[in-house]
Design a protein around this motif. Structure first.
Motif, PDB file in Angstrom:
ATOM      1  N   THR A  75       0.837  -1.203   0.000  1.00 50.19           N
ATOM      2  CA  THR A  75       0.000   0.000   0.000  1.00 50.19           C
ATOM      3  C   THR A  75       0.872   1.252   0.000  1.00 50.19           C
ATOM      4  OG1 THR A  75      -1.655  -1.174   1.311  1.00 50.19           O
ATOM      5  CG2 THR A  75      -1.869   1.216   1.194  1.00 50.19           C
ATOM      6  N   ALA A  76       0.383   2.291  -0.692  1.00 54.80           N
ATOM      7  CA  ALA A  76       1.051   3.601  -0.682  1.00 54.80           C
ATOM      8  C   ALA A  76      -0.002   4.685  -0.516  1.00 54.80           C
ATOM      9  CB  ALA A  76       1.827   3.809  -1.979  1.00 54.80           C
ATOM     10  N   ASN A  77       0.341   5.721   0.232  1.00 54.96           N
ATOM     11  CA  ASN A  77      -0.565   6.844   0.442  1.00 54.96           C
ATOM     12  C   ASN A  77      -0.423   7.881  -0.671  1.00 54.96           C
ATOM     13  OD1 ASN A  77      -1.634   5.871   2.902  1.00 54.96           O
ATOM     14  ND2 ASN A  77       0.137   6.683   4.025  1.00 54.96           N
ATOM     15  N   PHE A  78      -1.536   8.544  -0.986  1.00 55.24           N
ATOM     16  CA  PHE A  78      -1.500   9.642  -1.942  1.00 55.24           C
ATOM     17  C   PHE A  78      -0.685  10.799  -1.378  1.00 55.24           C
ATOM     18  CE2 PHE A  78      -5.842   8.696  -4.170  1.00 55.24           C
ATOM     19  CZ  PHE A  78      -5.372   7.444  -4.511  1.00 55.24           C
ATOM     20  N   ASP A  79      -0.260  11.685  -2.260  1.00 53.23           N
ATOM     21  CA  ASP A  79       0.438  12.888  -1.810  1.00 53.23           C
ATOM     22  C   ASP A  79      -0.503  13.808  -1.039  1.00 53.23           C
ATOM     23  OD1 ASP A  79       2.676  11.922  -3.127  1.00 53.23           O
ATOM     24  OD2 ASP A  79       2.200  12.986  -4.974  1.00 53.23           O
ATOM     25  N   GLU A  80      -1.795  13.775  -1.417  1.00 50.34           N
ATOM     26  CA  GLU A  80      -2.820  14.500  -0.687  1.00 50.34           C
ATOM     27  C   GLU A  80      -4.164  13.834  -0.959  1.00 50.34           C
ATOM     28  OE1 GLU A  80      -4.311  18.308  -2.634  1.00 50.34           O
ATOM     29  OE2 GLU A  80      -2.241  18.230  -3.370  1.00 50.34           O
ATOM     30  N   VAL A  81      -5.158  14.154  -0.140  1.00 51.47           N
ATOM     31  CA  VAL A  81      -6.478  13.554  -0.295  1.00 51.47           C
ATOM     32  C   VAL A  81      -7.076  13.973  -1.642  1.00 51.47           C
ATOM     33  CG1 VAL A  81      -8.824  13.450   0.620  1.00 51.47           C
ATOM     34  CG2 VAL A  81      -6.864  13.482   2.181  1.00 51.47           C
ATOM     35  N   PHE A  82      -7.691  13.014  -2.323  1.00 50.28           N
ATOM     36  CA  PHE A  82      -8.295  13.260  -3.627  1.00 50.28           C
ATOM     37  C   PHE A  82      -9.813  13.305  -3.467  1.00 50.28           C
ATOM     38  CE2 PHE A  82      -8.429  11.580  -8.327  1.00 50.28           C
ATOM     39  CZ  PHE A  82      -9.121  12.722  -8.699  1.00 50.28           C
ATOM     40  N   ASP A  83     -10.383  14.503  -3.647  1.00 49.04           N
ATOM     41  CA  ASP A  83     -11.826  14.695  -3.704  1.00 49.04           C
ATOM     42  C   ASP A  83     -12.164  14.994  -5.163  1.00 49.04           C
ATOM     43  OD1 ASP A  83     -14.443  15.504  -3.646  1.00 49.04           O
ATOM     44  OD2 ASP A  83     -14.179  17.083  -2.152  1.00 49.04           O
ATOM     45  N   ASN A  84     -12.837  14.052  -5.832  1.00 49.37           N
ATOM     46  CA  ASN A  84     -13.067  14.211  -7.273  1.00 49.37           C
ATOM     47  C   ASN A  84     -14.398  14.905  -7.582  1.00 49.37           C
ATOM     48  OD1 ASN A  84     -14.688  11.920  -6.588  1.00 49.37           O
ATOM     49  ND2 ASN A  84     -14.734  11.313  -8.738  1.00 49.37           N
ATOM     50  N   THR A  85     -14.964  15.599  -6.612  1.00 48.00           N
ATOM     51  CA  THR A  85     -16.199  16.342  -6.853  1.00 48.00           C
ATOM     52  C   THR A  85     -15.998  17.336  -8.001  1.00 48.00           C
ATOM     53  OG1 THR A  85     -16.816  16.167  -4.518  1.00 48.00           O
ATOM     54  CG2 THR A  85     -17.953  17.836  -5.829  1.00 48.00           C
ATOM     55  N   GLY A  86     -16.783  17.189  -9.044  1.00 50.15           N
ATOM     56  CA  GLY A  86     -16.679  18.076 -10.198  1.00 50.15           C
ATOM     57  C   GLY A  86     -15.438  17.878 -11.035  1.00 50.15           C
ATOM     58  N   LYS A  87     -14.702  16.771 -10.811  1.00 52.07           N
ATOM     59  CA  LYS A  87     -13.449  16.536 -11.539  1.00 52.07           C
ATOM     60  C   LYS A  87     -13.454  15.142 -12.158  1.00 52.07           C
ATOM     61  CE  LYS A  87     -10.897  18.988  -7.896  1.00 52.07           C
ATOM     62  NZ  LYS A  87      -9.835  18.799  -6.877  1.00 52.07           N
ATOM     63  N   PRO A 103     -41.368   3.165  -5.826  1.00 51.72           N
ATOM     64  CA  PRO A 103     -41.290   4.141  -4.724  1.00 51.72           C
ATOM     65  C   PRO A 103     -39.910   4.196  -4.066  1.00 51.72           C
ATOM     66  CG  PRO A 103     -42.531   2.194  -4.059  1.00 51.72           C
ATOM     67  CD  PRO A 103     -42.302   2.067  -5.524  1.00 51.72           C
ATOM     68  N   GLU A 104     -39.077   3.150  -4.276  1.00 52.13           N
ATOM     69  CA  GLU A 104     -37.745   3.118  -3.660  1.00 52.13           C
ATOM     70  C   GLU A 104     -36.683   3.745  -4.552  1.00 52.13           C
ATOM     71  OE1 GLU A 104     -36.797  -0.817  -2.510  1.00 52.13           O
ATOM     72  OE2 GLU A 104     -38.490  -1.024  -1.133  1.00 52.13           O
ATOM     73  N   TYR A 105     -37.071   4.094  -5.782  1.00 48.56           N
ATOM     74  CA  TYR A 105     -36.084   4.682  -6.686  1.00 48.56           C
ATOM     75  C   TYR A 105     -35.877   6.157  -6.388  1.00 48.56           C
ATOM     76  CZ  TYR A 105     -33.886   6.563 -10.856  1.00 48.56           C
ATOM     77  OH  TYR A 105     -33.035   7.224 -11.708  1.00 48.56           O
ATOM     78  N   ALA A 106     -34.631   6.548  -6.348  1.00 46.71           N
ATOM     79  CA  ALA A 106     -34.282   7.965  -6.208  1.00 46.71           C
ATOM     80  C   ALA A 106     -33.021   8.202  -7.019  1.00 46.71           C
ATOM     81  CB  ALA A 106     -34.058   8.332  -4.745  1.00 46.71           C
ATOM     82  N   ASP A 107     -33.066   9.119  -7.934  1.00 49.41           N
ATOM     83  CA  ASP A 107     -31.905   9.411  -8.766  1.00 49.41           C
ATOM     84  C   ASP A 107     -30.786   9.961  -7.905  1.00 49.41           C
ATOM     85  OD1 ASP A 107     -30.358   9.583 -10.971  1.00 49.41           O
ATOM     86  OD2 ASP A 107     -31.270  11.425 -11.750  1.00 49.41           O
ATOM     87  N   ASP A 108     -29.560   9.713  -8.306  1.00 45.09           N
ATOM     88  CA  ASP A 108     -28.395  10.186  -7.556  1.00 45.09           C
ATOM     89  C   ASP A 108     -27.335  10.631  -8.557  1.00 45.09           C
ATOM     90  OD1 ASP A 108     -26.286  10.685  -5.898  1.00 45.09           O
ATOM     91  OD2 ASP A 108     -26.269   8.730  -4.917  1.00 45.09           O
ATOM     92  N   ASP A 109     -27.070  11.912  -8.598  1.00 44.49           N
ATOM     93  CA  ASP A 109     -26.072  12.436  -9.538  1.00 44.49           C
ATOM     94  C   ASP A 109     -24.681  12.508  -8.928  1.00 44.49           C
ATOM     95  OD1 ASP A 109     -26.329  14.511  -7.761  1.00 44.49           O
ATOM     96  OD2 ASP A 109     -27.037  15.983  -9.242  1.00 44.49           O
ATOM     97  N   SER A 110     -24.513  11.840  -7.777  1.00 43.36           N
ATOM     98  CA  SER A 110     -23.205  11.863  -7.113  1.00 43.36           C
ATOM     99  C   SER A 110     -22.587  10.474  -7.010  1.00 43.36           C
ATOM    100  CB  SER A 110     -23.340  12.466  -5.710  1.00 43.36           C
ATOM    101  OG  SER A 110     -24.138  11.630  -4.873  1.00 43.36           O
ATOM    102  N   ILE A 111     -23.065   9.533  -7.815  1.00 44.71           N
ATOM    103  CA  ILE A 111     -22.512   8.177  -7.765  1.00 44.71           C
ATOM    104  C   ILE A 111     -21.019   8.185  -8.076  1.00 44.71           C
ATOM    105  CG2 ILE A 111     -22.578   5.903  -8.875  1.00 44.71           C
ATOM    106  CD1 ILE A 111     -25.570   6.346  -9.318  1.00 44.71           C
TER     107      ILE A 111
END
Length: 421
Positions: free
Chosen positions: A91-103, A314-322
């Motif tokens: 295992t190796a750690n990233f140089d910094e945390v990767f948040d890919n929101t909008g990327k 009734p259990e379906y809910a769209d999710d644009d953050s998958i």
């Protein structure tokens, strides 16, 4: 081949003195031409970034080598599994945390199954930040966010895994993406985009693309069968029926399946006392037509197949953050290999497709032809050696047979002894 093996660098998890950067000038030029951020990148000049699991089960040893065929021995050095029938974990750690929101999220690395792998993985796993690679075990190894890369076992399994963890559950891609199974280097690339689409490439060539929601079962179906509806009891879904006017002929069931052969005659030498009463053999009855069945005609009441009405789930809910992972922080090799020898190299995790493409052009494109030639030459030399050994063995066997024949002839020529009177 032995010469190249002696130059292999055995892995030690102590800090090593870094060799000069392998792609310094080219790397700088390409880096200036692309934008985006790289969160992890390793060309395996050394092992300073990596931590081996301390769990006894994952005791497979790694070493640094370019293998027996390559484009450039120094530049193509990678991380190789070195022991058969072993579990491997690194295992190796990233140089910094990767948040890919909008990327874009891009994972890319090369795999060379130099050993002509029969059964084993060649994939990487991406973990959330804080993952402790030193304690990786059977339980924690399954807590990955993404798993990507080739997996081969026998003739039936030769696929590229693309697995995402969503709401605590691992979801496998529904498409079958074939991986490469030769002994050369191949580059695997996964691109996940904010519009919830993805691309899988091998050696820079697109092999699969589509929507996350279409090609994985992340979400329940939008519609379900109406639980309040069922097929009416009088619904006719058989398009053919027995003809009610077709009646079975009288005496039809009395026709036997077999009859006595009318042409059979008792043999002239038949002895009733010795042989018993003569019985003629039975033969198939040409008048017998099997069980009677009425003719089939079109059913006038046929309504076609009944289709269950669908209603919104009734259990379906769209999710644009998958697509989104807010805290990616580590990459790991967690592998089982029956036959060792796989070499991993040039691993990059970035939010820039251009950066990954440039890295491929920098590391893979210049070496692939030279590696292929070196491999072909090695295979040719191997076959020539095997053929020479085969011919030598055949010649030795022939000479041995000739020697045995000569010895037998000499023994046959020896005069017989005579008893003295």
């Amino acid at each position: 081949l032995l010469a190249s093996r002696t130059a292999d660098v055995n892995l030690s998890f102590r800090d090593r003195q870094h060799r000069p950067m392998r792609f310094s000038l080219v790397s700088l030029t390409l880096a200036l031409s692309v934008s985006g951020k790289t969160y992890f990148k390793d060309t395996f000049d050394d092992m300073s970034k990596w931590t081996k699991s301390s769990v006894d089960k994952f005791d497979g040893e790694w070493k640094l080598t370019a293998g027996d065929w390559y484009g450039d021995k120094e530049k193509d050095q990678g991380l190789q599994t070195s022991q058969d029938a072993k579990f491997y974990a690194l295992t190796a750690n990233f140089d910094e945390v990767f948040d890919n929101t909008g990327k874009d999220l891009v994972i890319q690395f090369s795999v060379k199954h130099a050993q002509k792998i029969d059964c084993g993985g060649g994939y990487v796993k991406i973990f959330p930040t804080g993952f402790d690679g030193a304690t990786l075990d059977e339980e924690s190894k399954e807590k990955y966010a993404i798993m990507f890369g080739p997996d081969i076992c026998g003739y039936s399994t030769k696929k590229v895994h693309v697995i995402f963890t969503y709401k605590g559950k691992q979801h496998l891609i529904k498409k079958d993406i074939k991986c490469e199974d030769d002994q050369l280097t191949h580059v695997y690339t996964l691109i996940v985009k904010p519009d919830q689409t993805y691309i899988v490439k091998i050696d820079g060539e697109e092999k699969a693309t589509g929507s996350l929601t279409d090609d994985w079962d992340f979400l329940p179906p939008k519609e379900i069968k109406d639980p309040d509806q069922s097929k009416p009891e009088d619904w006719v879904d058989e398009d053919m029926m027995d003809d009610p006017e077709d009646v079975k002929p009288e005496g039809y069931d009395d026709i036997p399946a077999q009859i006595v052969d009318p042409e059979a005659e008792k043999p002239e030498d038949w002895d009733d006392e010795a042989d018993g009463e003569y019985e003629a053999p039975m033969i198939d009855n040409p008048e017998f037509k099997g069980p009677w069945k009425a003719k089939r005609i079109k059913n006038p009441d046929y309504k076609g197949p009944w289709v269950h009405p669908m209603v919104p789930n009734p259990e379906y809910a769209d999710d644009d953050s998958i697509y989104k992972y807010e805290d990616l922080g580590a990459v790991a090799f967690d592998l089982w290999q029956v036959k060792s020898g796989t070499i991993f190299d040039n691993l990059i995790i970035t939010d820039s497709v251009e950066e990954a493409e440039s890295f491929l052009k920098e590391t893979y494109e210049p070496m692939k032809e030279a590696e292929k030639k070196m491999f072909d030459d090695a295979e040719k030399a191997k076959k020539e050696k095997e053929e020479a050994e085969r011919k030598a063995a055949e010649k030795a066997a022939e000479e041995e047979d000739e020697d045995e024949e000569e010895e037998e002839e000499e023994e046959d020529e020896q005069p017989e002894g005579h008893d003295e009177l």
